[in-house]
Design an enzyme around this catalytic site. Structure first.
Site, PDB file in Angstrom:
ATOM      1  N   CYS A 177     -28.912 -27.577  -9.096  1.00 41.75           N
ATOM      2  CA  CYS A 177     -29.404 -28.653  -9.949  1.00 41.75           C
ATOM      3  C   CYS A 177     -28.281 -29.270 -10.785  1.00 41.75           C
ATOM      4  O   CYS A 177     -28.295 -30.474 -11.047  1.00 41.75           O
ATOM      5  CB  CYS A 177     -30.534 -28.144 -10.840  1.00 41.75           C
ATOM      6  SG  CYS A 177     -32.000 -27.695  -9.866  1.00 41.75           S
ATOM      7  N   HIS A 194     -37.065 -27.375  -7.156  1.00 44.63           N
ATOM      8  CA  HIS A 194     -36.821 -27.093  -8.565  1.00 44.63           C
ATOM      9  C   HIS A 194     -37.275 -28.296  -9.392  1.00 44.63           C
ATOM     10  O   HIS A 194     -37.240 -29.447  -8.920  1.00 44.63           O
ATOM     11  CB  HIS A 194     -35.339 -26.846  -8.816  1.00 44.63           C
ATOM     12  CG  HIS A 194     -34.874 -25.506  -8.354  1.00 44.63           C
ATOM     13  ND1 HIS A 194     -33.804 -24.863  -8.933  1.00 44.63           N
ATOM     14  CD2 HIS A 194     -35.307 -24.698  -7.366  1.00 44.63           C
ATOM     15  CE1 HIS A 194     -33.610 -23.705  -8.331  1.00 44.63           C
ATOM     16  NE2 HIS A 194     -34.507 -23.588  -7.366  1.00 44.63           N
ATOM     17  N   CYS A 213     -29.460 -24.479 -12.652  1.00 43.89           N
ATOM     18  CA  CYS A 213     -28.688 -23.638 -11.732  1.00 43.89           C
ATOM     19  C   CYS A 213     -27.558 -24.463 -11.115  1.00 43.89           C
ATOM     20  O   CYS A 213     -27.419 -25.659 -11.393  1.00 43.89           O
ATOM     21  CB  CYS A 213     -29.613 -23.101 -10.637  1.00 43.89           C
ATOM     22  SG  CYS A 213     -30.221 -24.383  -9.508  1.00 43.89           S
ATOM     23  N   GLU A 245     -35.889 -29.946 -11.763  1.00 44.22           N
ATOM     24  CA  GLU A 245     -34.889 -30.993 -11.937  1.00 44.22           C
ATOM     25  C   GLU A 245     -34.805 -31.905 -10.717  1.00 44.22           C
ATOM     26  O   GLU A 245     -34.736 -33.134 -10.848  1.00 44.22           O
ATOM     27  CB  GLU A 245     -33.493 -30.389 -12.188  1.00 44.22           C
ATOM     28  CG  GLU A 245     -33.404 -29.536 -13.424  1.00 44.22           C
ATOM     29  CD  GLU A 245     -33.625 -28.050 -13.170  1.00 44.22           C
ATOM     30  OE1 GLU A 245     -32.988 -27.236 -13.855  1.00 44.22           O
ATOM     31  OE2 GLU A 245     -34.437 -27.700 -12.281  1.00 44.22           O
TER      32      GLU A 245
END
Length: 158
Positions: free
Chosen positions: A89, A56, A86, A58
């Site tokens: 993260c 991801h 999410c 992040e």
């Protein structure tokens, strides 16, 4: 620089990262980590191209920032991301000791920084993250909506 101007400037940098993801046919989420008005980490989604659910934006940006300052503790840092983080993260924000999160679009189906839950501000945790959502929300949302609209149209053709 005024803090509000900073937020827009750095969100535009996160959007540039999101466009890199889009150009790789990844879900267009982009992120930057800022400390003392300098970008110390960048990331964009690479889940599909790396075939890895951990890639991801992040997490990539946090890892990049930690390497840059040679510390996993990102005190004094702000993370800018185009989509509400999410659960995974959001946990990384807490564990990396990010001070502040600024995000663009809310994610009502997967967001854990205000939509479904607000994990980084839970009183039970040893670190709290200041959260500001909705910065350049419309622009960030349009990037994602356009991506999925084109994906649906392409899949209809198959």
């Amino acid at each position: 620089m005024d803090k509000k101007i900073d937020d827009f400037y750095y969100m535009r940098e996160a959007i540039k990262e999101a466009m890199k993801a889009r150009n790789k046919e990844e879900i267009p989420v982009g992120c930057v980590v800022v400390k003392e008005n300098k970008i110390i980490g960048r990331g964009h989604n690479l889940v599909e191209s790396k075939n890895n659910p951990l890639k991801h934006a992040e997490l990539i940006a946090i890892e990049s920032a930690a390497k840059k300052i040679n510390s996993w503790r990102l005190h004094g840092c702000t993370l800018y991301v185009t989509l509400e983080p999410c659960a995974m993260c959001s946990g990384a924000l807490v564990y990396s000791r990010i001070d502040r999160l600024v995000f663009g679009a809310y994610d009502y189906k997967r967001g854990y920084c205000g939509s479904i839950e607000n994990l980084p501000t839970r009183k039970e945790l040893n670190h709290k993250v200041e959260i500001l959502g909705g910065i350049m929300e419309e622009e960030c949302l349009l990037i994602i909506q356009d991506f999925f609209k084109k994906l649906r149209m392409r899949n209809k053709g198959n």
